[in-house]
Design a protein around this motif. Sequence first.
Motif, PDB file in Angstrom:
ATOM      1  N   ILE A  58       0.679  -1.774   0.273  1.00  0.00           N
ATOM      2  CA  ILE A  58       0.389  -0.098  -0.109  1.00  0.00           C
ATOM      3  C   ILE A  58       0.955   0.887  -0.011  1.00  0.00           C
ATOM      4  CG2 ILE A  58      -1.615   1.184   1.233  1.00  0.00           C
ATOM      5  CD1 ILE A  58      -2.939  -0.843   0.327  1.00  0.00           C
ATOM      6  N   ASN A  59       0.332   2.248  -1.104  1.00  0.00           N
ATOM      7  CA  ASN A  59       1.615   3.616  -0.909  1.00  0.00           C
ATOM      8  C   ASN A  59      -0.076   4.617  -0.138  1.00  0.00           C
ATOM      9  OD1 ASN A  59       4.139   2.983  -1.356  1.00  0.00           O
ATOM     10  ND2 ASN A  59       3.105   1.798  -2.895  1.00  0.00           N
ATOM     11  N   LEU A  60       0.525   5.635   0.332  1.00  0.00           N
ATOM     12  CA  LEU A  60      -0.672   6.177   0.628  1.00  0.00           C
ATOM     13  C   LEU A  60      -0.016   7.209   1.038  1.00  0.00           C
ATOM     14  CD1 LEU A  60      -4.031   6.583   0.389  1.00  0.00           C
ATOM     15  CD2 LEU A  60      -4.015   5.761   2.367  1.00  0.00           C
ATOM     16  N   THR A  61      -0.705   8.865   0.965  1.00  0.00           N
ATOM     17  CA  THR A  61       0.184   9.727   1.788  1.00  0.00           C
ATOM     18  C   THR A  61      -1.224  10.433   1.668  1.00  0.00           C
ATOM     19  OG1 THR A  61       0.873  10.415  -0.584  1.00  0.00           O
ATOM     20  CG2 THR A  61       2.055  11.737   1.441  1.00  0.00           C
ATOM     21  N   VAL A  62      -1.319  10.936   3.143  1.00  0.00           N
ATOM     22  CA  VAL A  62      -2.334  11.983   3.284  1.00  0.00           C
ATOM     23  C   VAL A  62      -1.620  12.751   4.376  1.00  0.00           C
ATOM     24  CG1 VAL A  62      -3.550  12.196   5.631  1.00  0.00           C
ATOM     25  CG2 VAL A  62      -3.952  10.060   4.376  1.00  0.00           C
ATOM     26  N   ASN A  63      -2.929  14.097   2.916  1.00  0.00           N
ATOM     27  CA  ASN A  63      -1.758  15.231   3.751  1.00  0.00           C
ATOM     28  C   ASN A  63      -2.840  16.511   4.509  1.00  0.00           C
ATOM     29  OD1 ASN A  63       1.054  15.609   2.422  1.00  0.00           O
ATOM     30  ND2 ASN A  63      -0.464  15.702   0.103  1.00  0.00           N
ATOM     31  N   LYS A  64      -2.236  17.772   5.144  1.00  0.00           N
ATOM     32  CA  LYS A  64      -2.722  18.859   5.922  1.00  0.00           C
ATOM     33  C   LYS A  64      -3.978  19.185   5.302  1.00  0.00           C
ATOM     34  CE  LYS A  64      -1.519  22.234   9.194  1.00  0.00           C
ATOM     35  NZ  LYS A  64      -1.994  21.438  10.577  1.00  0.00           N
ATOM     36  N   GLY A  65      -5.261  18.871   6.146  1.00  0.00           N
ATOM     37  CA  GLY A  65      -6.587  19.291   5.481  1.00  0.00           C
ATOM     38  C   GLY A  65      -7.132  18.252   4.675  1.00  0.00           C
ATOM     39  N   ASP A  66      -6.676  16.993   4.712  1.00  0.00           N
ATOM     40  CA  ASP A  66      -7.484  16.210   3.419  1.00  0.00           C
ATOM     41  C   ASP A  66      -8.439  15.464   3.899  1.00  0.00           C
ATOM     42  OD1 ASP A  66      -5.388  16.177   1.428  1.00  0.00           O
ATOM     43  OD2 ASP A  66      -4.366  14.001   1.566  1.00  0.00           O
TER      44      ASP A  66
END
Length: 234
Positions: free
Chosen positions: A28-36
């Motif tokens: 699994i490759n995943l990013t959660v950015n600020k405000g997402d």
Amino acid sequence: MSTAILLLKNIGKIFETEELETHALKSINLTVNKGDYVSISGPSGCGKSTLLSIMGLLDVSSSGEYFIEGVNVTDLSLDQAAEVRNAKIGFIFQSFNLIDELSVFDNVALPLRYHADKPNNATIKKRVIECLEKVGLSHRISHKPNQLSGGQQQRVAIARALVANPAVLLVDEPTGNLDSKSADQVMDVLDQLNKVGTTICMVTHDPRYADMARTKVQLLDGAILHSPGVKLVG
Ligand code: ADP
Ligand code: MG
């Protein structure tokens, strides 16, 4: 470029029992950015809760690397994981997980009573009231959970998740135990929180609610289906 709040690189998870190996998550490759506002959806058994547990440091991956706000948290001890979890993560579960013997106030205050900052009682009171106002329940402060409707209990759970000002809310099937009207109210609260800056990652099998998120991740058999708008890490 801003630092990702959550960054998962090639995360895999294998559950092993004597006879069986279950590959619950596959790279699994995943990013959660600020405000997402990210939703993770997919059929029962596809790995949603496993993924959220790893993101919340309730479980560890079998392979890959995981970063929270740029810090590698892949191989923390149990104590270190608990410390990062208390400081960075707010959880909301399908089953509310409120303590029946405690008032709404004391349920919401609980994370602050164990917080590394050791806030004093006046600070705790101010913060609890602020969070209950955000979920529209400041008039129920002395009630016990069983004197509230399911939807109200889930909103208390949201206030509790917010109280220590976490970097991200991790939400697992928040509406699973609710009638559709209460479910809509809970989803409205999450939507409002995101609009004022709260970062949210939510698991749901309800496509209607998954669509409320700005980034929609589809899981199938432990892998992310590539779909438009999904931020994948190279
Ligand atoms: P979802 O939340 O999407 O329904 P889960 O993440 O709970 O799916 O489970 C994904 C897969 O991993 C399923 O095949 C499930 O049976 C298996 N699994 C989950 N937890 C465990 C565990 N503790 N031991 C063995 N297998 C597990
Ligand atoms: Mg699940």
